[in-house]
Scaffold this motif. Structure first.
Motif, mmCIF file in Angstrom:
data_model
loop_
_atom_site.group_PDB
_atom_site.id
_atom_site.type_symbol
_atom_site.label_atom_id
_atom_site.label_comp_id
_atom_site.label_asym_id
_atom_site.label_seq_id
_atom_site.Cartn_x
_atom_site.Cartn_y
_atom_site.Cartn_z
ATOM 1 N N ALA A 219 27.822 -5.018 56.871
ATOM 2 C CA ALA A 219 26.621 -5.844 56.990
ATOM 3 C C ALA A 219 25.437 -5.029 56.486
ATOM 4 O O ALA A 219 25.582 -3.840 56.161
ATOM 5 C CB ALA A 219 26.399 -6.274 58.445
ATOM 6 N N ARG A 220 24.289 -5.656 56.420
ATOM 7 C CA ARG A 220 23.077 -4.938 56.034
ATOM 8 C C ARG A 220 22.898 -3.741 56.962
ATOM 9 O O ARG A 220 23.059 -3.855 58.177
ATOM 10 C CB ARG A 220 21.865 -5.854 56.120
ATOM 11 N N SER A 221 22.577 -2.599 56.384
ATOM 12 C CA SER A 221 22.447 -1.390 57.199
ATOM 13 C C SER A 221 21.339 -1.518 58.225
ATOM 14 O O SER A 221 21.393 -0.880 59.287
ATOM 15 C CB SER A 221 22.204 -0.173 56.305
ATOM 16 N N ALA A 222 20.321 -2.335 57.936
ATOM 17 C CA ALA A 222 19.255 -2.551 58.916
ATOM 18 C C ALA A 222 19.804 -3.189 60.182
ATOM 19 O O ALA A 222 19.280 -2.949 61.283
ATOM 20 C CB ALA A 222 18.160 -3.426 58.309
ATOM 21 N N ARG A 223 20.862 -3.969 60.034
ATOM 22 C CA ARG A 223 21.493 -4.578 61.213
ATOM 23 C C ARG A 223 22.603 -3.699 61.763
ATOM 24 O O ARG A 223 22.689 -3.450 62.967
ATOM 25 C CB ARG A 223 22.058 -5.957 60.844
ATOM 26 N N LEU A 224 23.493 -3.228 60.873
ATOM 27 C CA LEU A 224 24.629 -2.420 61.310
ATOM 28 C C LEU A 224 24.179 -0.964 61.421
ATOM 29 O O LEU A 224 24.564 -0.093 60.640
ATOM 30 C CB LEU A 224 25.791 -2.571 60.328
ATOM 31 N N ASN A 225 23.337 -0.710 62.413
ATOM 32 C CA ASN A 225 22.776 0.628 62.613
ATOM 33 C C ASN A 225 23.636 1.419 63.602
ATOM 34 O O ASN A 225 24.678 0.943 64.064
ATOM 35 C CB ASN A 225 21.331 0.531 63.106
ATOM 36 N N ALA A 226 23.194 2.631 63.931
ATOM 37 C CA ALA A 226 23.991 3.510 64.789
ATOM 38 C C ALA A 226 24.258 2.875 66.155
ATOM 39 O O ALA A 226 25.360 3.006 66.703
ATOM 40 C CB ALA A 226 23.286 4.855 64.956
ATOM 41 N N GLU A 227 23.272 2.183 66.692
ATOM 42 C CA GLU A 227 23.457 1.565 68.014
ATOM 43 C C GLU A 227 24.515 0.476 67.962
ATOM 44 O O GLU A 227 25.387 0.392 68.843
ATOM 45 C CB GLU A 227 22.132 0.999 68.512
#
Length: 262
Positions: A219-227
């Motif tokens: 997914a977009r990295s802004a959504r699929l972040n570390a958290e």
């Protein structure tokens, strides 16, 4: 010894296979686009495409005359999906996709590539960024690293890569990446685009400790972040464990004898 020229019938089959191969990713293609992709004359492609339409392997849109994969090809593929265990695994994959709100895919190893063999889309929060490419190099993708890191064929694949790329830094980087995947239990990948996409993959390991495939999301990295990765990886591992016994075949080499023969 000279290589025997293929008979005309075999050549036609080879050309038909080449035409079908142009439809990876499920595009709709005109006959001229097909001719360009298959590197064949338009008249030849038109004749082959019409034969494939009659065989229900392709369909032709009556409004645009463009070609797409036909239902007959899906019917032919269904026994293979059952043999792979994907029919039985599908409910678990769709449940995971619905739970995390991201498309879930299964990849298997084919030669030096990770090939996507199944996708389960969520009922909500879907966007095209979640769809992986049909085929990615093992050494350059999250699914490929999950397959390599936990498979008995990782060393051979790395040796192949080293022979193609003599830069020691890149080969050492692959070793480091695979070691990191082994320690964490999952692989990640950041695809640099205008809107970067991140992928996460975990191995699907059967009761015999052999890797059946890789379960991945992107997914977009802004959504699929570390958290979010921390939140979804446990669910991905649980699903991978549930579906692993359902898979009847392995997506890559499984023993040293087979490895030595490659």
């Amino acid at each position: 010894m000279a290589t025997e020229e293929p008979r005309s019938g075999a050549r036609a089959v080879d050309r038909a296979i080449g035409v079908l191969s142009c439809f990876e990713g499920d595009p709709e293609l005109s006959v001229s686009e097909l001719a360009h992709l298959a590197d064949l004359p338009v008249s030849t492609v038109h004749r082959l495409a019409q034969a494939l339409v009659r065989g229900r392997l392709l369909e032709q849109d009556p409004a645009t005359d463009r070609y797409r994969i036909g239902h007959g090809l899906a019917s032919l593929a269904r026994p293979a999906l059952g043999r792979l265990g994907l029919d039985s695994a599908a409910p678990h994959l769709y449940a995971l996709a619905a739970g995390i709100g991201i498309t879930v895919s299964v990849s298997m190893a084919e030669d030096r590539d990770a090939v996507t063999v199944f996708q389960a889309r969520p009922p909500v929060y879907f966007c095209p960024n979640q769809l992986p490419r049909d085929r990615r190099p093992l050494r350059d993708s999250a699914a490929g690293h999950a397959l390599l890191a936990f498979s008995p064929f990782d060393t051979i694949a790395e040796e192949h890569a080293a022979r193609r790329d003599t830069r020691p830094a890149r080969t050492a980087g692959l070793h480091t990446d695979l070691d990191r995947v082994r320690r964490s239990g999952f692989a990640t990948e950041l695809m640099p685009t205008d809107d970067p996409i991140r992928a996460v993959a975990v191995p699907i390991v059967g009761p015999d400790k052999r890797v059946r495939g890789a379960l991945a999301v992107q997914a977009r990295s802004a959504r699929l972040n570390a958290e979010l990765i921390r939140n979804i990886v446990p669910a991905m591992r649980i699903t991978a464990g549930r579906i692993a016994p359902l898979f009847q075949t392995v997506g890559g080499p499984t023993d040293s004898a087979e490895l030595e023969s490659r």
